[in-house]
Design an enzyme around this catalytic site. Structure first.
Site, PDB file in Angstrom:
ATOM      1  N   LYS A 129       0.866  -1.181   0.000  1.00 20.09           N
ATOM      2  CA  LYS A 129       0.000   0.000   0.000  1.00 20.09           C
ATOM      3  C   LYS A 129       0.900   1.227   0.000  1.00 20.09           C
ATOM      4  CE  LYS A 129      -4.371   1.008  -0.060  1.00 20.09           C
ATOM      5  NZ  LYS A 129      -5.503   0.280  -0.662  1.00 20.09           N
ATOM      6  N   ASP A 169      -6.698   4.456  -4.783  1.00 15.82           N
ATOM      7  CA  ASP A 169      -7.450   4.308  -3.529  1.00 15.82           C
ATOM      8  C   ASP A 169      -8.074   5.683  -3.290  1.00 15.82           C
ATOM      9  OD1 ASP A 169      -7.663   2.285  -1.036  1.00 15.82           O
ATOM     10  OD2 ASP A 169      -7.404   4.266  -0.193  1.00 15.82           O
TER      11      ASP A 169
END
Ligand code: NDP
Length: 449
Positions: A129, A169
């Site tokens: 991430k 995201d």
């Protein structure tokens, strides 16, 4: 939540000692360790070779300076992050979040979760991430581009089609992926599938944009059918957020015959008893990049209320949080149950606090955690990587068919694990265990690395 198993409790103490200031990360570790309790009692071998101690430690965590010049000629400095959490199953894979609330704790919990989510998809993907505390709201397109180019000027050293493949995201949509990918190609003098969520004309996959929201509804439909003999058809839904995941969850839920009556942004929420007009919502949020309050100005049947938390006071059968972590607190969960909710599917990562999840489970609410429920996005990202590697492009129907199959498989694996370890239908436990077992097998097979 309290861990009864002394070994798991010791692992959690290590995490707390090493990361005392990372509450979101500790929350996600505790959720996982709690789910593993019945497994460890039966199969202690799964944790041999320090699997858990290694799993809670990311393989690499890069933090970097992102300097850029704003429209007034002033220098702005943000922090950039990339966490490469675990590569036991394949190249690192996970999105980038640009939001003012991004901290090392948020990045670390997202990377940890991603490892098990990717495992559940059945595709060869490791977990990662990244992101920045940069807030795209109110910035001009040129400012966003300059920020993205500066961000990629460091990130490009760490990623690549077989190494680490970022995607979007919160705050990173098609526009930002374009700027990031353009800079990657320029710096590396190569055009390869080092990012997913790309434009269709630049190697992107059909259905990637829709995949998380659609996948969430496929999971909801499968779960309702298998566990309750019901369907989304005819149900009233409350869906928070109005970004990528929320918009396509609303679209697919409406196609399934559900009535979606609410949506939100970080300022407030709208309630539309006639059902959300998706075209109007997209016009306001995607085209105009305006606030959701504008929806109520243009639609007489809608009411806007300041403060996004209030959305959970709206009576509904099914709740789909699709905004951000911990948006469902215990109080929100209690309100939902009081008002008749029967199922909750997490579109946002770790939508519920641990207290809220425990309460929902005690009340017998059907609940699917984010790792399982929102895995459709990364699944189609995996399919985009396959298409890029094969220099091919698949039809919308093919990608949709595979997405449906993957979501059904995730339900089946999660259910099977919940039954095998004594809590049939506890998909919180089942999804965590199913995700963990594959990663654990791969880590023990590869030796201590
Ligand atoms: P977007 O940036 O497209 O949309 C986010 C939405 O949530 C916006 O409406 C935003 O409102 C709202 N929001 C963000 N932060 C807050 C907050 N602190 N309080 C209230 N509302 C907030 O992001 P996505 O739709 O892509 O992501 C939403 C969630 O889904 C995240 O948890 C993400 O991790 C998860 N997810 C996304 C995937 C994807 O493919 N995009 C894949 C898997 C999970 P505002 O406009 O005011 O900022």
């Amino acid at each position: 939540m309290h861990l009864k198993n002394s070994y798991l409790s010791e692992v959690y103490s290590i995490a707390k000692q090493k990361d005392p200031n990372k509450p979101e990360f500790l929350q996600s570790v505790l959720e996982m360790l709690t789910a593993l309790e019945p497994v460890i009692e039966k199969h202690p071998g799964l944790c041999k070779k320090g699997v858990l101690e290694r799993l809670i430690e990311p393989e690499r965590f890069v933090q970097f300076r992102v300097a850029w010049v704003d429209r007034n000629g002033d220098v702005q400095v943000n922090r950039g992050y990339r966490i490469q959490f675990n590569s036991a199953l394949g190249p690192y894979k996970g999105g980038l979040r640009f939001h003012r609330t991004v901290t090392p704790s948020v990045i670390k919990f997202l990377g940890f979760e991603q490892t098990f989510k990717n495992s559940l998809t059945g595709l060869p993907l490791g977990g990662a991430k990244g992101g920045s505390d940069f807030d795209p709201h109110g910035k001009t397109e040129t400012e966003v581009m300059l920020f993205c180019q500066s961000f990629m000027s460091e990130l490009f050293r760490h990623i690549g089609a077989s190494t680490d493949v970022p995607a979007g995201d919160i705050g990173v949509g098609n526009r930002e992926i374009g700027f990031l990918f353009g800079q990657y190609c320029r710096l590396r003098n190569i055009s390869e599938g080092a990012m997913t969520g790309k434009g269709i004309f630049a190697g992107g996959s059909l259905l990637r944009t829709e995949a998380t929201g659609y996948g969430l509804c496929y999971m909801a439909e499968e779960t309702l059918q298998q566990l309750c003999g019901q369907s989304l058809a005819g149900k009233t839904l409350v869906i928070s957020g109005s970004g990528n995941v929320a918009v396509y969850a609303i679209k697919k839920a409406q196609e399934f015959g559900a009535r979606v009556v609410a949506a939100s942004d970080s300022d407030g929420y709208i309630f539309d008893e006639e059902g959300i007009d998706l075209e109007l919502l997209r016009q306001i949020k995607e085209t105009e990049r305006a606030r959701i309050s504008e929806y109520a100005v243009r639609k007489p049947s809608a009411v806007y209320t300041e403060g996004s938390e209030g959305i959970w006071s709206i009576p509904c059968h099914v709740a789909m949080p699709c905004a951000t972590q911990n948006e469902i607190t215990l109080e929100a969960a209690e309100m939902l149950v009081r008002n008749g909710v029967t199922a909750l599917f997490e579109g946002s990562n770790m939508s519920c606090t641990l207290n809220a999840v425990r309460y929902l489970q005690q009340e017998g609410i059907t609940y699917v955690p984010a790792k399982a429920a929102n895995a459709g996005g990364v699944a189609v990202s995996g399919l985009e990587m396959s298409q890029n590697a094969g220099h091919s492009s698949w039809s919308y129907e093919k990608v949709d068919r595979i997405l449906k199959t993957i979501m059904k498989n995730i339900f089946a694996q999660s259910y099977e694990m919940s039954a095998q370890y004594g809590s049939p239908g506890n998909l919180l436990m089942g999804a965590n265990v199913a995700g963990f077992v594959k990663v654990s097998n791969a880590m023990r097979w590869q030796g201590v690395v």
